[in-house]
Motif scaffolding. Sequence first.
Motif, short mmCIF file in Angstrom:
data_model
loop_
_atom_site.label_atom_id
_atom_site.label_comp_id
_atom_site.label_asym_id
_atom_site.label_seq_id
_atom_site.Cartn_x
_atom_site.Cartn_y
_atom_site.Cartn_z
N ARG A 269 0.82 -1.22 0.00
CA ARG A 269 0.00 0.00 0.00
C ARG A 269 0.86 1.27 0.00
O ARG A 269 0.41 2.31 -0.48
N TYR A 298 2.81 5.24 6.64
CA TYR A 298 1.38 5.00 6.81
C TYR A 298 0.53 6.14 6.25
O TYR A 298 -0.59 5.92 5.77
N VAL A 303 -3.27 4.50 5.55
CA VAL A 303 -3.61 3.50 6.56
C VAL A 303 -3.40 4.10 7.94
O VAL A 303 -2.37 4.73 8.21
N GLU A 307 -4.64 0.44 13.14
CA GLU A 307 -5.40 -0.67 12.57
C GLU A 307 -4.50 -1.83 12.13
O GLU A 307 -4.99 -2.91 11.78
N VAL A 308 -3.19 -1.61 12.15
CA VAL A 308 -2.25 -2.64 11.70
C VAL A 308 -2.15 -3.74 12.75
O VAL A 308 -2.02 -3.46 13.95
N ARG A 410 -9.61 -5.43 7.63
CA ARG A 410 -8.49 -5.46 6.69
C ARG A 410 -7.30 -6.12 7.36
O ARG A 410 -6.99 -5.82 8.51
N LEU A 412 -3.66 -6.06 7.76
CA LEU A 412 -2.64 -5.04 7.51
C LEU A 412 -1.35 -5.37 8.28
O LEU A 412 -1.40 -5.86 9.41
N VAL A 428 4.28 -0.91 3.90
CA VAL A 428 2.95 -1.20 4.45
C VAL A 428 2.26 -2.17 3.50
O VAL A 428 2.11 -1.90 2.31
N GLU A 430 -1.01 -5.12 2.70
CA GLU A 430 -2.39 -5.50 2.98
C GLU A 430 -2.69 -6.83 2.32
O GLU A 430 -2.19 -7.13 1.23
#
Length: 509
Positions: A269, A298, A303, A307-308, A410, A412, A428, A430
């Motif tokens: 990403r 990020y 992103v 949330e990772v 997601r 991640l 990064v 996904e």
Amino acid sequence: MLLNTEPIAIVGIGCNFPGNARSPEAFWQLLVEGREAITNVPADRWNGDAFFHREPKRRGKIITRRAGFVDGITRFDAAFFGISSREAFMMDPQQRMLLEVAWESLEDAGIPPDQLAGRAVGVYVGISAHDHGNLVQSHANRHLIDAHSNSGIATSICANRISHQLDLRGPSVAIDTACSSSLTATHLACQSLSSGETEMALAGGVNVLLVPEPGIGFSRATMLSPDGKCRMFDASANGFVRAEGAGLVVLKPLSAALRDGNRVYALIRGTAINEDGRTPTITMPNESAQTALLRAAYQRAGVNPSEVQYVEAHGTGTPVGDPIEARALGTVMGEGRSKDTPLRVGSVKTNIGHLESGSGVAGLIKVALALHHREIPRNLNFKRPNPAIDLKKLKLAVQTEHQPWPFGKRALAGVNSFGFGGANAHAVLEGFSPVKPPSRHAPVRAGSTPWPVLVPISARSPEALKALGSAYAEALEASPGTSLTALGAAAALRRSHHPYRLAALAHSR
């Protein structure tokens, strides 16, 4: 760079890592089994006992006998690539490994290499070792120098030889940022794809351990683990473990990968690179620079760091570097994160050692495979946190068990890679979930078909053809659910065809 641009798809993987991990499948199996691929120095490299001493600063000695090595580093099918035996003899093993891994990565992607001739395909290789060149140009071997020597030892040729062999017309670049070289190469490849400069790219890195001298230097600097164990973020972390190997990923913009029907392992990403700047010593990491790197990566990926679910840490297992990396991760990834869902962290270096210029792509491949399988492999050698790392406060958790990927909207992940001169890189990633149209046909039992399937295989010599036939048979034996239709289609349409051929007409495995 524009924010949240089209993702870059990882559509093929080639690797040759310690532990006989010579394919993405073998590498994944090593990770699933939680194996540690560190061994004593092989006799064909240097005398591990003669160079060993328990005192790290003893002149001319190394504090450990152990490292991560690949088998058969001197074996190379020169005829397959149309290279004379004399030229092959003078080639750096890094060039040879990269040629093989490049070909295998394209086959893994289902892209016949001969279909790329003349196209804007880039090659970006991270490389920093000069072991072979130092041997060739030593006083003792000066009489062996010939017309192939200079091209055989030049680091630039590691990328250029792939481009030459496949007749690729995109950028062909060798990059040295020390331990972050291969992830920096991936960053530059993604930029090239996003700008439209290239339509496809091979990116990764390589490292070899041929002579003891670099190890002596690292030992004098008290950087090496005496017992050859990488203990990322652990209280008993005592240094890094040297290792060798090669890895490349095949990259395409997602729209091109979908158009061409490629299998997608994972999506990149966004990426970022930066430098530590002035620190107390050139090898001392900079926490603020690492923090800035994460924020930039990020932001460009679009992103939210909170949330990772997982980050593949640089995680060399050094008492100084580990706490700095942990604090940087906690500062950025912990913002807005619930204490009940800490960021999981691990390092492939606990399995295969530190591939130095090839280490970043090893971590990238691990994460791509983890996202593809929706599982997180366990990090080895972790018992008690380094007292300088407050995991709970930083909202971090070392991944000590192999388990399914945490449920979320997601999947991640991130990958860290830092050079010992301060050049840093982060990617990064996904997970990718293709939308499959409903089938109009009746289901067919896995491993068999109602019609005969033609499976054509070929090679450049009778011996290679026999070996390839055996490999197909072993693969079918190991994978009872293999679709014969897919196997036949891949063999016919997604592999190069060579002069020596055979074809099987089959209804079942």
